[in-house]
Design a protein around this motif. Structure first.
Motif, mmCIF file in Angstrom:
data_model
loop_
_atom_site.group_PDB
_atom_site.id
_atom_site.type_symbol
_atom_site.label_atom_id
_atom_site.label_comp_id
_atom_site.label_asym_id
_atom_site.label_seq_id
_atom_site.Cartn_x
_atom_site.Cartn_y
_atom_site.Cartn_z
ATOM 1 N N MET A 277 0.734 -1.265 0.038
ATOM 2 C CA MET A 277 0.285 -0.105 -0.012
ATOM 3 C C MET A 277 0.818 1.323 -0.074
ATOM 4 N N GLU A 278 1.980 1.056 0.679
ATOM 5 C CA GLU A 278 2.958 2.325 0.901
ATOM 6 C C GLU A 278 3.362 2.762 -0.486
ATOM 7 N N GLU A 279 3.872 1.701 -1.256
ATOM 8 C CA GLU A 279 4.366 1.916 -2.496
ATOM 9 C C GLU A 279 3.473 2.348 -3.604
ATOM 10 N N LEU A 280 2.089 1.999 -3.390
ATOM 11 C CA LEU A 280 1.054 2.343 -4.277
ATOM 12 C C LEU A 280 0.688 3.985 -3.891
ATOM 13 N N GLN A 281 0.780 4.174 -2.755
ATOM 14 C CA GLN A 281 0.540 5.676 -2.317
ATOM 15 C C GLN A 281 1.614 6.505 -2.893
ATOM 16 N N LYS A 282 2.772 6.075 -2.899
ATOM 17 C CA LYS A 282 3.914 6.844 -3.437
ATOM 18 C C LYS A 282 3.791 7.236 -4.938
ATOM 19 N N THR B 127 -4.326 9.975 -4.023
ATOM 20 C CA THR B 127 -4.297 9.162 -2.791
ATOM 21 C C THR B 127 -5.389 8.440 -2.592
ATOM 22 N N VAL B 128 -5.044 7.014 -1.955
ATOM 23 C CA VAL B 128 -6.048 6.135 -1.425
ATOM 24 C C VAL B 128 -6.476 6.417 -0.116
ATOM 25 N N ARG C 173 -11.879 1.518 0.290
ATOM 26 C CA ARG C 173 -11.043 2.275 -0.161
ATOM 27 C C ARG C 173 -11.564 3.204 -1.289
ATOM 28 N N CYS C 174 -11.160 4.416 -1.432
ATOM 29 C CA CYS C 174 -11.526 5.467 -2.248
ATOM 30 C C CYS C 174 -10.201 6.109 -2.998
ATOM 31 N N LEU C 175 -10.437 6.796 -3.988
ATOM 32 C CA LEU C 175 -9.355 7.430 -4.670
ATOM 33 C C LEU C 175 -9.680 8.777 -4.734
ATOM 34 N N TYR C 176 -8.860 9.655 -4.031
ATOM 35 C CA TYR C 176 -8.952 11.100 -3.787
ATOM 36 C C TYR C 176 -7.910 11.846 -4.438
ATOM 37 N N GLU D 13 -5.246 -8.992 -4.723
ATOM 38 C CA GLU D 13 -5.501 -9.400 -3.316
ATOM 39 C C GLU D 13 -6.497 -8.529 -2.494
ATOM 40 N N ALA D 14 -6.093 -7.237 -2.580
ATOM 41 C CA ALA D 14 -6.797 -6.161 -2.036
ATOM 42 C C ALA D 14 -8.153 -5.735 -2.303
ATOM 43 N N LEU D 15 -8.631 -6.391 -3.583
ATOM 44 C CA LEU D 15 -9.835 -6.170 -4.246
ATOM 45 C C LEU D 15 -11.104 -6.785 -3.191
#
Length: 481
Positions: free
Chosen positions: A1-6, A14-15, A23-26, A141-143
């Motif tokens: 998740m950290e890598e995705l956020q970066k 940002t998630v 989870r939402c995309l902002y 996997e996070a879906l």
């Protein structure tokens, strides 16, 4: 998740996790109409091949195809697509080639999508193909799978499909339960890949795009450039706002939209359009889009059911339509609709057109002029008439649909833009250059926001408009001489 956020941080995104939505995309910056918010290649995708049409596994083209000689399942348009797909298809080809001819017929696009999901995971785990922050199996996997919301019949179907995947792969380390759960994830999270004119080509899984939530009043739109999924803003999306797209066809009543979302995506929408469910404005809109028309042809009122449950009263002039009369017309429409299916399968296009015209005539007596049902019948007529090259009549029906499209879709909706495009093409072909320019201009205004300007489709549309403008200018100068 950290890598995705970066990775998302660089794109102004940002998630965020919310208890009621997951989870939402902002946004972390402003996005403006037509600006790309995010784009992603599919983690896995397949063309929607059937007995009637096959497509290239690489680019979804449908011409100059050759079948893979080993597995006899996958098609390619040429060596370039085959080479680009080889690392993944090499493994898929091995497992499919083990199947007998009858078993291969069971390998539907959904089964292939699941096979490719596991094969791609293996290739990434073995470092044969690279993983990135936005392209790795942990995102799958996070879906959300919604397993607890699925009925027994659907669970059984997923178990049967999982059993077939297990049989094909023959990997003891994966369980049927895990595969079934992934089928549920695909049902809720995969996207239909469409061409620029929104015709379905295939199915793809885009794990980052899948984080984006639904709204019946979205601020963004998802379109495809080949297999690339592109999300563009259709209005100003300020910093700190949630990015929202529509998962479904939104031309319909709140009840219809809610039903579609519950059945396909297993949630209840609470967007600004849906929270008005049951209020007067919502009841009125539902009655206009999906209800009946007043008996008086000169009245544009909408009908609501009587308290005695025996008929419907016009809310404008007070005239009552008895339920028996409505049922009789609806029954005739139903009989004719079944007839069109039989005629279509026989390829009798002229007879199909005549039957649809009879349906349209009855629907005009039955439904409000802004009825979605009436609009859909006219859309079918446009499609068949264009196939028959009856351009004049196709244009007449296309022009009838425009006011309904303007009502049921927001200002920047790809379907509205495409309908203007169809209208403009027909007007220009029939020599009505002046109206063609108006329609094509409206099409460009909408589609440059939803589709951008760099795709071959948009370049062709802009060129058509420029040619029409040049033709009009030439005609004008010829008159002046």
């Amino acid at each position: 998740m950290e890598e995705l956020q970066k990775a998302l941080q660089d794109r102004g995104l940002t998630v965020t996790g919310l208890p009621e939505k997951g989870r939402c995309l902002y946004t972390t910056k402003d996005f403006y109409p037509g600006e790309v918010i995010i784009s992603q290649e599919p983690y896995v995708c397949v063309p929607n091949n059937s007995s009637s049409i096959s497509r290239c596994d690489g680019c979804f083209a449908s011409s100059n195809l050759k079948k893979c000689s080993a597995c006899q399942v996958v098609w390619y348009c040429g060596s370039n697509c085959q080479k680009l797909d080889w690392k993944l298809h090499r493994l898929e080809c091995q497992v499919l080639s083990r199947l007998d001819k009858e078993k291969r017929k069971s390998v539907t696009p959904s089964i292939r999508l699941m096979l490719k999901l596991y094969l791609r995971r293996k290739l990434q785990n073995d470092n044969v193909i690279p993983s990135t922050a936005t392209d790795n199996y942990s995102l799958v996997e996070a879906l959300v799978a919604h397993m607890s919301d699925i009925d027994e019949k659907q669970l059984l179907l997923y178990a049967q499909m999982a059993n077939l995947v297990n049989l094909i792969l023959q990997w003891p380390e994966i369980s049927i339960k895990e595969i079934a759960e992934n089928f549920s994830k695909l049902a809720c999270n995969a996207h239909t890949i469409c061409n620029s004119e929104l015709r379905p080509l295939g199915t793809g899984l885009y794990p980052v795009i899948s984080i984006i939530n639904h709204s019946c009043l979205p601020n963004a739109v998802l379109v495809f450039e080949g297999r690339l999924a592109v999300v563009r803003a259709v209005q100003h999306v300020p910093k700190g706002a949630e990015v929202l797209i529509s998962y479904i066809e939104t031309a319909g009543s709140t009840m219809t939209r809610q039903k579609a979302l519950k059945e396909q995506y297993l949630f209840t929408c609470t967007c600004p359009r849906c929270i008005n469910l049951g209020q007067f404005d919502d009841i009125q809109e539902s009655a206009i889009l999906e209800g009946y028309r007043c008996k008086d042809d000169g009245c544009s009122g909408f009908l609501l059911r009587d308290s005695d449950d025996k008929g419907f009263t016009c809310q404008q002039c007070g005239l009552v339509r008895r339920e028996e009369e409505i049922k009789k017309i609806a029954s005739e429409v139903n009989i004719l609709s079944k007839k069109t299916l039989a005629l279509t399968s026989c390829g009798n296009h002229q007879e199909v057109v005549s039957t649809y015209k009879m349906i349209e005539k009855l629907q005009k007596k039955l439904y409000h002029p802004f009825s979605v049902n009436l609009m859909q019948t006219r859309e079918k007529l446009i499609k068949i008439l264009m196939e028959l090259e009856d351009w004049k009549e196709a244009l007449a029906y296309c022009q009838l649909t425009i006011p309904v499209y303007q009502r049921v879709y927001p200002q920047f909706h790809p379907l509205l833009g495409l309908q203007y495009y169809t209208c403009g093409k027909l007007e220009w072909f029939l020599g009505d250059t002046e109206n063609a320019i108006k329609s094509l201009t409206k099409a460009v205004e909408i589609l440059r926001i939803t589709h951008g300007t760099n795709s071959p489709f948009m370049k062709e549309l802009i060129l058509k408009l420029e040619e029409a403008q040049a033709e009009a200018s030439y005609k004008l100068s010829s008159k002046d001489e």
